[in-house]
Every structure is written in C-alpha cells, then in structure tokens.
Design an enzyme around this catalytic site. Structure first.
Site, PDB file in Angstrom:
ATOM      1  N   GLU A 196       0.897  -1.223  -0.020  1.00  0.00           N
ATOM      2  CA  GLU A 196       0.059   0.097   0.136  1.00  0.00           C
ATOM      3  C   GLU A 196       0.752   1.229  -0.070  1.00  0.00           C
ATOM      4  O   GLU A 196       1.659   1.444   0.867  1.00  0.00           O
ATOM      5  CB  GLU A 196      -0.772  -0.041   1.215  1.00  0.00           C
ATOM      6  CG  GLU A 196      -1.639   1.370   1.489  1.00  0.00           C
ATOM      7  CD  GLU A 196      -2.471   1.737   0.255  1.00  0.00           C
ATOM      8  OE1 GLU A 196      -2.312   2.974  -0.041  1.00  0.00           O
ATOM      9  OE2 GLU A 196      -3.169   0.787  -0.436  1.00  0.00           O
ATOM     10  N   CYS A 246     -19.570   3.618  -4.237  1.00  0.00           N
ATOM     11  CA  CYS A 246     -20.625   4.430  -3.601  1.00  0.00           C
ATOM     12  C   CYS A 246     -21.514   5.136  -4.373  1.00  0.00           C
ATOM     13  O   CYS A 246     -21.326   6.451  -4.532  1.00  0.00           O
ATOM     14  CB  CYS A 246     -19.955   5.499  -2.575  1.00  0.00           C
ATOM     15  SG  CYS A 246     -21.214   6.025  -1.386  1.00  0.00           S
ATOM     16  N   ASP A 269     -13.783  -2.661  -4.751  1.00  0.00           N
ATOM     17  CA  ASP A 269     -13.966  -1.718  -5.911  1.00  0.00           C
ATOM     18  C   ASP A 269     -13.500  -2.368  -7.456  1.00  0.00           C
ATOM     19  O   ASP A 269     -14.065  -2.437  -8.492  1.00  0.00           O
ATOM     20  CB  ASP A 269     -13.721  -0.371  -5.724  1.00  0.00           C
ATOM     21  CG  ASP A 269     -14.433   0.220  -4.585  1.00  0.00           C
ATOM     22  OD1 ASP A 269     -15.500  -0.428  -4.148  1.00  0.00           O
ATOM     23  OD2 ASP A 269     -13.994   1.279  -4.389  1.00  0.00           O
ATOM     24  N   CYS A 305     -26.630   0.877   0.421  1.00  0.00           N
ATOM     25  CA  CYS A 305     -26.525   2.160   0.016  1.00  0.00           C
ATOM     26  C   CYS A 305     -27.187   3.034   0.819  1.00  0.00           C
ATOM     27  O   CYS A 305     -28.293   3.189   0.863  1.00  0.00           O
ATOM     28  CB  CYS A 305     -26.778   2.658  -1.432  1.00  0.00           C
ATOM     29  SG  CYS A 305     -25.977   1.724  -2.576  1.00  0.00           S
TER      30      CYS A 305
END
Length: 392
Positions: free
Chosen positions: A29, A155, A292, A335
């Site tokens: 990362e 999102c 994602d 959501c």
C-alpha cells in the site's frame, strides 16, 4: 500470503487472516494515510469534519502484517510474482487483489484545471470535499449541477446524497427558490431497486430538482462556467451554465490492472474477473479479488466489502489447506442515501436486486432520523473499531 491494497478491503482481509492464525501476511500500500471515504459526502454537506475521516495507515494495519509502503505496478500470475514501483519483485503463494479504483479526472476535458475553484468540486476527494461545502453554503442564487457518469463508480448513491444535502440546506436558509438544481445522471433510473424509489423520488419532487437521466457530463468550460451534457439516448448535447457543480468523476480499475492478465479481455473498466460467489479468479485459482476492483455485478460500497472480506478469508484458508472454496458471497451491498441533513434511506439488497434488510422491525425504505444517526455515528464506529480489526 500477499495482499495488494491497504484500503477497506485489504486491511479487513488481513485482519481476518491474522485472527485465523496465519503468520506470513504481507500487504502492499503506497499511501501513508487510511481514509473512511463514506463520510466524505457528509463533509461536503457540512455535516462532518474532514479530519475525522483520516488516520495513519500504520495505525490500522493488523499486528504482524508486513507492510510494503509503495505501489504495485505489475502482476505476473504465471510466475506468481508482483512487481513494485521500486522494481522489487515479491513472490506469493496466494494473492488478494484489492487496490481500489482509479479516479479519471482527465476523462472530462476542463475538469482538472477548475477542480476546487470556480464553484466546481467533488466529494470523491479528501482534498476537495471541504470545498464542496464552501461552495454550497455561499451560493445564494443561480444554477447548481450534480453529475454522475453512466459507468460504475464507488458508492453509487453519493452523487444523489450531496444533491439532497445541498437542496435541503438551501431550503432551510431560504434561498432554494432562487437556485435551479440540475441532476445530470448517466444511469437510466434513479435507483435500481424499486422498493427504495418512492422515498428518493419524493425527495426529488420536494426539492424541485430537475432530473435528467441517461445524461452525462462530457466537458467543462471553466472560463464560461459552462457544462456540456450529453443525452445518451439521442447523442445530442446541451450547454448548461453553472454557478456550482459537483462532479462524480469517471472511474475504472488502475491502469496496470486494466492492461494486465487479471482483467477481463472485453471489460472496458478493466476489472479483475472473479467468480461472483467465491471471489476467486476465473483463470488463476491462487488469486482472489474483492472490493471496487472486482467485476462483481453489485454496487461498489464499503458494506459490500464487509460481506466479501470473510468470504475471501475463509476461501483463502481452504485453498491453503488444499480444499475447494466453500464460502459464498450473495451480492449483499448497502447504499445509505441521505435525503436531508438529518434523514436517510438505508437501501440494502443483493444479487437478486431485492431488499435484503439486516435491521429487524424497522422500515428502512423510508427516510428516517435514526438511520441518519447510524450513518453519521454508528457506521464510522463500526468501521474503525470492528471492521478493520476483522470483527465485523
């Protein structure tokens, strides 16, 4: 065990593996800061401080995980190696791919040069979410445009949330009658699950918003404060003058993933091809992906990752033990759509595109204050204290 990505997905899986007793877990990362991105909508709406969404990456990594603080640039699944930006190659026995998405600001001509200035902002950035609120609270009249591309974004409810938060603020401060609000939304429907539509459509009507479905932002002309919107059904374009604009940028897998061997050959987004239930790569059995970057037919949210992480952790352990993966992900996602400064609809559903509520005896298809409190306070606490520690 090697994990690419130290965001929600990567840290959650690492924590679960460490809790299961795996001793050799490494994580790649490049960022030194970990962000709780779901709260950026409330930052842009003036309902939360941006500082509360960031913590040092080192503080959220599970104990015993080796951290490589640089980016990955190539995966060779045949040789079972990952090349880092420094040129170092790491070998792996099993691999978890979770680097998140790439925000493609430059896909919209004129966006990068005006972002954060001239009334244009985006809650998809820690840097620019506070600017969104500054623009909203200082607008007294004119036209506000809120955009969403037709392609998948993380999102997916975020573009709608900030439009509602802004409209509610303008209504409460008495300037709503002087502000035209245009929603330029690429999808052909306001929301994909019918049971949640009435509450969202009621909010659109209550605020008097101008909803343009199948409409996408294709260009910004900052000098003229003009947005070029394209009707995806007809191909025609329209120029709309703006005083404020919130832009949801096009998004896709990182370029090195999109052009690599793990992506689907016909996938324009370049997402990693996995079985939708086991989250195992369809061609490389020692590779898993979640979050994602995976090509899953569900909304890309933190709630989805919360259900995917235990599946990946369990199936990785099965593979390491020489067994076939048995844990299954049903496509659950959530959501939380804020419809006002203190109201929220909690949309929960799975691959069947039917409601999959997790809170008993509460009707979450309507906007509720208790659900807003869950969004503002409950979910961040769950995230920092339980999810990232492999406990939820």
């Amino acid at each position: 065990m090697l994990i690419i990505g130290g965001g929600t997905a990567g840290v959650s899986v690492a924590a679960r593996l460490r809790r299961a007793g795996l001793g050799d877990v490494a994580l790649v990362e490049p960022s030194s800061t970990h962000y709780y991105q779901p709260l950026w909508t409330l930052v842009g709406g003036g309902r939360a401080p941006v500082e509360s969404t960031a913590r040092p990456e080192r503080d959220v990594l599970p104990r015993g995980v080796r951290w490589y603080p640089e980016g990955a640039v190539e995966i060779d699944p045949d040789a079972r190696t990952v090349r880092l930006a420094s040129g170092v190659r790491l070998a792996y026995q099993t691999l978890v791919v979770a680097p998140g998405l790439q925000l493609c600001w430059d896909d919209v001509p004129g966006l990068e040069q005006t972002l954060g200035r001239g009334g244009v902002s985006s809650n998809y950035s820690y840097e620019f979410a506070p600017a969104t609120w500054n623009f909203i609270r200082n607008l007294r009249s004119g036209t506000a445009v809120f955009t969403m591309p037709s392609t998948p974004v993380k999102c997916g409810g975020a573009p709608l949330k900030i439009a509602f938060l802004a409209a509610d603020h303008w209504r409460r401060t008495g300037v709503a009658r002087d502000i035209r609000v245009v929603l330029a939304f690429g999808p052909s429907a306001l929301f994909r699950v019918a049971e949640y539509l009435p509450a969202l459509e009621a909010a659109v009507e209550r605020y008097g918003l101008e909803l343009r479905l199948s409409t996408e932002l294709t260009e910004i002309r900052p000098g003229r404060r003009q947005a070029v919107l394209r009707d995806l059904a007809t191909g025609g374009t329209a120029d709309v003058d703006y005083d404020l604009m919130h832009v949801t940028p096009p998004q896709r897998a990182p370029d090195w993933i999109r052009t690599g061997p793990l992506a689907g050959p016909d996938d324009p987004g370049g997402y990693v091809t996995v079985d939708p239930h086991t989250l195992r790569h369809t061609r490389y059995p020692d590779v898993f992906a979640l979050g994602d970057v995976a090509n899953l037919p569900t909304s890309k949210t933190g709630a989805a990752i919360r259900k995917q992480a235990p599946v990946v952790a369990a199936n990785l352990q099965a593979v390491l033990a020489g067994q076939e993966p048995a844990a299954r992900y049903d496509g659950y996602t959530s959501c939380p759509i804020v419809t006002a400064r203190d109201r929220m609809v909690l949309a929960e559903f799975d691959y069947s595109m039917r409601p999959a509520p997790t809170i008993p005896l509460i009707d979450t298809t309507r906007a509720r204050r208790d659900m807003y409190l869950l969004k503002r306070y409950g979910l961040p606490a769950l995230y920092w204290n339980l999810m990232l520690r492999g406990l939820a």
